[in-house]
Design an enzyme around this catalytic site. Sequence first.
Site, PDB file in Angstrom:
ATOM      1  N   HIS A   1      -5.204   3.820  -5.680  1.00 35.02           N
ATOM      2  CA  HIS A   1      -6.015   4.220  -4.542  1.00 35.02           C
ATOM      3  C   HIS A   1      -5.498   5.150  -3.686  1.00 35.02           C
ATOM      4  O   HIS A   1      -4.211   5.274  -3.510  1.00 35.02           O
ATOM      5  CB  HIS A   1      -6.269   2.743  -3.708  1.00 35.02           C
ATOM      6  CG  HIS A   1      -7.194   1.986  -4.017  1.00 35.02           C
ATOM      7  ND1 HIS A   1      -7.326   0.418  -3.751  1.00 35.02           N
ATOM      8  CD2 HIS A   1      -8.452   1.970  -4.953  1.00 35.02           C
ATOM      9  CE1 HIS A   1      -8.240  -0.133  -4.442  1.00 35.02           C
ATOM     10  NE2 HIS A   1      -9.075   1.058  -4.979  1.00 35.02           N
TER      11      HIS A   1
ATOM     12  N   ASP B   1      -1.216  -3.631  -2.673  1.00 37.12           N
ATOM     13  CA  ASP B   1      -2.333  -4.545  -2.319  1.00 37.12           C
ATOM     14  C   ASP B   1      -2.615  -5.542  -3.130  1.00 37.12           C
ATOM     15  O   ASP B   1      -2.883  -5.378  -4.432  1.00 37.12           O
ATOM     16  CB  ASP B   1      -3.458  -3.632  -1.925  1.00 37.12           C
ATOM     17  CG  ASP B   1      -2.995  -2.511  -1.260  1.00 37.12           C
ATOM     18  OD1 ASP B   1      -2.002  -2.342  -0.627  1.00 37.12           O
ATOM     19  OD2 ASP B   1      -4.149  -1.622  -0.981  1.00 37.12           O
TER      20      ASP B   1
ATOM     21  N   HIS C   1      -0.251   1.336  -7.017  1.00 37.46           N
ATOM     22  CA  HIS C   1      -1.887   1.487  -7.536  1.00 37.46           C
ATOM     23  C   HIS C   1      -2.308   2.880  -7.278  1.00 37.46           C
ATOM     24  O   HIS C   1      -1.750   3.610  -6.485  1.00 37.46           O
ATOM     25  CB  HIS C   1      -2.600   0.210  -7.267  1.00 37.46           C
ATOM     26  CG  HIS C   1      -3.208   0.039  -5.706  1.00 37.46           C
ATOM     27  ND1 HIS C   1      -2.165  -0.005  -4.855  1.00 37.46           N
ATOM     28  CD2 HIS C   1      -4.397   0.321  -5.230  1.00 37.46           C
ATOM     29  CE1 HIS C   1      -2.688   0.019  -3.876  1.00 37.46           C
ATOM     30  NE2 HIS C   1      -3.928   0.103  -3.688  1.00 37.46           N
TER      31      HIS C   1
ATOM     32  N   HIS D   1      -5.653  -7.184  -7.146  1.00 40.98           N
ATOM     33  CA  HIS D   1      -6.338  -6.413  -5.943  1.00 40.98           C
ATOM     34  C   HIS D   1      -7.834  -5.681  -6.638  1.00 40.98           C
ATOM     35  O   HIS D   1      -8.270  -6.573  -7.677  1.00 40.98           O
ATOM     36  CB  HIS D   1      -5.402  -5.027  -6.025  1.00 40.98           C
ATOM     37  CG  HIS D   1      -5.847  -4.139  -4.751  1.00 40.98           C
ATOM     38  ND1 HIS D   1      -6.176  -4.621  -3.643  1.00 40.98           N
ATOM     39  CD2 HIS D   1      -5.799  -2.731  -4.879  1.00 40.98           C
ATOM     40  CE1 HIS D   1      -6.619  -3.634  -2.821  1.00 40.98           C
ATOM     41  NE2 HIS D   1      -6.290  -2.618  -3.728  1.00 40.98           N
TER      42      HIS D   1
ATOM     43  N   HIS E   1       1.048  -2.740   5.816  1.00 38.51           N
ATOM     44  CA  HIS E   1      -0.381  -2.388   5.517  1.00 38.51           C
ATOM     45  C   HIS E   1      -1.039  -3.123   6.399  1.00 38.51           C
ATOM     46  O   HIS E   1      -1.804  -4.023   6.146  1.00 38.51           O
ATOM     47  CB  HIS E   1      -0.718  -2.864   4.001  1.00 38.51           C
ATOM     48  CG  HIS E   1      -1.754  -2.050   3.241  1.00 38.51           C
ATOM     49  ND1 HIS E   1      -2.875  -2.539   3.268  1.00 38.51           N
ATOM     50  CD2 HIS E   1      -1.787  -1.014   2.507  1.00 38.51           C
ATOM     51  CE1 HIS E   1      -3.785  -1.964   2.540  1.00 38.51           C
ATOM     52  NE2 HIS E   1      -3.233  -0.973   2.093  1.00 38.51           N
TER      53      HIS E   1
ATOM     54  N   ASP F   1      -5.152   6.127  -0.722  1.00 37.57           N
ATOM     55  CA  ASP F   1      -4.046   5.796   0.578  1.00 37.57           C
ATOM     56  C   ASP F   1      -2.479   5.482   0.200  1.00 37.57           C
ATOM     57  O   ASP F   1      -1.790   5.249   0.990  1.00 37.57           O
ATOM     58  CB  ASP F   1      -4.576   4.749   1.473  1.00 37.57           C
ATOM     59  CG  ASP F   1      -4.750   3.263   0.863  1.00 37.57           C
ATOM     60  OD1 ASP F   1      -5.312   3.329  -0.251  1.00 37.57           O
ATOM     61  OD2 ASP F   1      -4.448   2.390   1.642  1.00 37.57           O
ATOM     62  N   HIS F   2      -2.330   5.458  -1.092  1.00 38.18           N
ATOM     63  CA  HIS F   2      -1.008   5.278  -1.829  1.00 38.18           C
ATOM     64  C   HIS F   2      -0.596   6.368  -2.567  1.00 38.18           C
ATOM     65  O   HIS F   2       0.400   6.330  -2.982  1.00 38.18           O
ATOM     66  CB  HIS F   2      -1.184   3.941  -2.729  1.00 38.18           C
ATOM     67  CG  HIS F   2      -1.509   2.571  -2.046  1.00 38.18           C
ATOM     68  ND1 HIS F   2      -0.297   1.755  -1.615  1.00 38.18           N
ATOM     69  CD2 HIS F   2      -2.542   2.330  -1.357  1.00 38.18           C
ATOM     70  CE1 HIS F   2      -0.994   0.785  -0.641  1.00 38.18           C
ATOM     71  NE2 HIS F   2      -2.200   1.153  -0.638  1.00 38.18           N
TER      72      HIS F   2
HETATM   73 ZN   LIG Z   1      -5.664  -0.564  -2.324  1.00 39.55          ZN
END
Ligand SMILES: [Zn+2]
Length: 309
Positions: A65, A216, A63, A145, A274, A67-68
């Site tokens: 976001h 996530d 996804h 998510h 995670h 942090d990914h």
């Molecule tokens: Zn996320």
Amino acid sequence: MDIQFLGTGAGQPSKARNVSSLALKLLDEINEVWLFDCGEGTQNRILETTIRPRKVSKIFITHLHGDHIFGLPGFLSSRAFQANEEQTDLDIYGPQGIKSFVLTSLRVSGSRLPYRIHFHEFDQDSLGKILETDKFTVYAEELDHTIFCVGYRVMQKDLEGTLDAEKLKAAGVPFGPLFGKIKNGQDVVLEDGTEIKAADYISAPRPGKIITILGDTRKTNASVRLAVNADVLVHESTYGKGDEKIARNHGHSTNMQAAQVAAEAGAKRLLLNHISARFLSKDISQLKKDAATVFENVHVVKDLEEVEL
Ligand SMILES: [Zn+2]
């Protein structure tokens, strides 16, 4: 086949855990490494491993976001700086928007890559089988998510049985073209009339491995479907036992929910990643202990840890 965890933290980096990324090392199988997610600093983590960036042939994003994905521009640029090494193309699979993120980052920073990136974007309506090669099939399904997020199911195709050459020689089969025929499953008759049944000299095919890597997610049936009979399930555990409500509000899971998914799916092994920076080391052993009451073969992974499959 191994999985090496490059970042096992949730949301933001801590000293012990970087943000999300893991490498599925398929060196013996296809001489490639596949990355799953690429949080900021992934390239620094790779420096501490034996992974050569040029071997990274595919990147799967769960996804969008930060942090990914914030590690992508840096990793892709550094991958170009491998003097005297052949520049190999790269495939990126991910939600719609990943192409624009990567190309925009490269364009505004004036970065030019000497290799090509092939983007494979998908949305809710174009999931399912996203990749098939002669050795692997990869499926993606939508999770639950706060933004569109997927999980991946990597299925290795069954491995062909191997020919037992010693046994053939012992049976009096002369080394040569007959070996090839038998290897192809053909029964043969030797000059002296001996009948050789191919099946007696070829081991049974071995089932390929199933590796499930989730992004996530709240607990959802899609996770169970992706993990059915998996040899290994990599599942987030942003929260711990008792935090189910807050996990739901933030679009995440607890260790207990991850364990329930593994149990319902009949997975063989559960790796929790995670992990929130709130958890101290005594909390980590508690995370494992609690999850193990639901699914015994569970382990909370660390950065740079390598797990053989
Ligand atoms: Zn996320």
